[in-house]
Enzyme design. Structure first.
Site, PDB file in Angstrom:
ATOM      1  CG  ASP A 117      -1.341  -2.044  10.218  1.00 31.96           C
ATOM      2  OD1 ASP A 117      -2.149  -1.090  10.196  1.00 31.96           O
ATOM      3  OD2 ASP A 117      -0.129  -1.914   9.922  1.00 31.96           O
ATOM      4  CE  LYS A 176      -3.698   2.317   2.562  1.00 32.14           C
ATOM      5  NZ  LYS A 176      -3.769   2.789   3.959  1.00 32.14           N
TER       6      LYS A 176
END
Ligand code: OGA
Ligand code: NI
Length: 332
Positions: free
Chosen positions: A220, A199
């Protein structure tokens, strides 16, 4: 569907009025939640001896869930190239980038994206991103990767290979820290089927950085996240009821323990709560690689760590189920 990109908002000439959707509630605003000063995150060198590494990584991951890793073997030249190709992608005209637009509501998570508000009070983050899988090969769709610059694919493939090696090493050291054989954690997160997801976060200059956030406080859902930022600071981690600034350390990997390692370790390792702030003058970028189990993997506290004195603190479920619950803000 027309999506308003943060990069476009930021470059708009008419920014007299800062859009309300970026203004965080008072208790989240950087101006009201200043980080603690005089504290810094752990820094670990992979050149230390094996025994020292096991101890240092155990300490960092149980106390912080976060550390900076240096001497990891990935060359500064490769990190620089990775950053160059990402910057090149975002430099393209808007209509070129829109060709890669994702559509999470239709289950299309890969590609160029910006979060949208679902209702009027929902706040959004000051960030555009590009998200795609890198590993395992059977899950990779090169069609969705940036075609420009043309070196994007080669550079990213080399970086993927290097990161797989670092991930293996870290999972081994983390296993040993729990008193287990080196291969245990890796085998539970899918072995060679472990998924690596890239990402690229792009945080344009923000006219009201004291009111907005680049990414809101979150943990996360990966097993581990390995991130390299550019030299504009912004990442903060939560430790003992305070935000702590993560200073830029050139060429270091910013290692985050994610939810899956917290669950597998039955809470011995902490999934770190973190956020990122934005900058008034400069563009911040970061390259986050989420290392996650395959969707079908069953994740729960490792049986070796659970007994009558140490009951399981987390339920066991597939990673697919965990993701679904996290995306939909359902209890785990
Ligand atoms: C993320 C994230 C932080 C950063 O993408 O999950 O936490 O420093 N990014 O960009
Ligand atoms: Ni994160």
């Amino acid at each position: 569907m027309e999506v308003e990109r943060v990069q476009a908002v930021a470059s708009g000439a008419d920014l007299n009025e800062f859009p309300a959707k970026f203004i965080r509630p008072a208790h989240e605003r950087p101006e009201n939640t200043k980080p603690l000063e005089g504290v810094s995150v752990p820094v670990i060198s992979l050149a230390e001896s094996h025994d020292v590494l096991v101890k240092e990584i155990y300490k960092a991951c149980s106390e912080w869930g976060f550390f900076l890793l240096k001497d990891h073997g990935i060359s500064p030249g490769l990190i620089e190239k990775l950053q160059e190709v990402g910057i090149e992608f975002f430099k393209q005209p808007q209509e070129e980038k829109e060709k890669y637009a994702n559509d999470p509501s239709a289950g299309k998570f890969e590609g160029y994206g910006t979060k949208m508000t679902k209702n009027l009070d929902e706040k959004v983050e000051w960030v555009d991103y590009f998200f795609h899988l890198m590993s395992p090969p059977s899950n990779v769709n090169h069609q969705i990767w940036p075609q420009i610059p043309s070196s994007y694919r080669e550079v990213t493939e080399v970086y993927n290979k290097e990161l797989l090696k670092v991930t293996d090493t870290l999972l081994e050291l983390l296993s040993e820290g729990l008193g287990l054989e080196g291969k245990v954690l890796k085998s539970h997160v899918g072995g060679d089927e472990i998924e690596l997801e890239m990402k690229i976060n792009m945080y344009p200059p923000c006219p009201q950085p004291q009111l907005a956030l680049g990414v809101e406080p979150h943990t996360d859902m990966s097993a581990l996240t390995l991130l390299v930022p550019n030299d504009v600071p912004g990442l903060q981690v939560w430790k003992d009821d305070n935000w702590v600034v993560v200073d830029y350390l050139p060429n270091a990997l910013f290692v985050h323990v994610g939810d899956q390692i917290e669950v597998l370790s039955n809470g011995k390792y902490k999934s770190v709560l973190h956020r990122s702030t934005v900058n008034k003058e400069r563009t911040r970028m970061s390259w986050a690689v989420f290392c996650a189990p395959p969707h079908k993997a069953m994740i729960g506290p490792l049986p070796e760590l659970v007994d009558e004195q140490n009951p399981a603190k987390y339920s066991t479920k597939t990673f697919a189920e965990y993701r679904y619950r996290k995306f939909n803000k359902l209890p785990q």
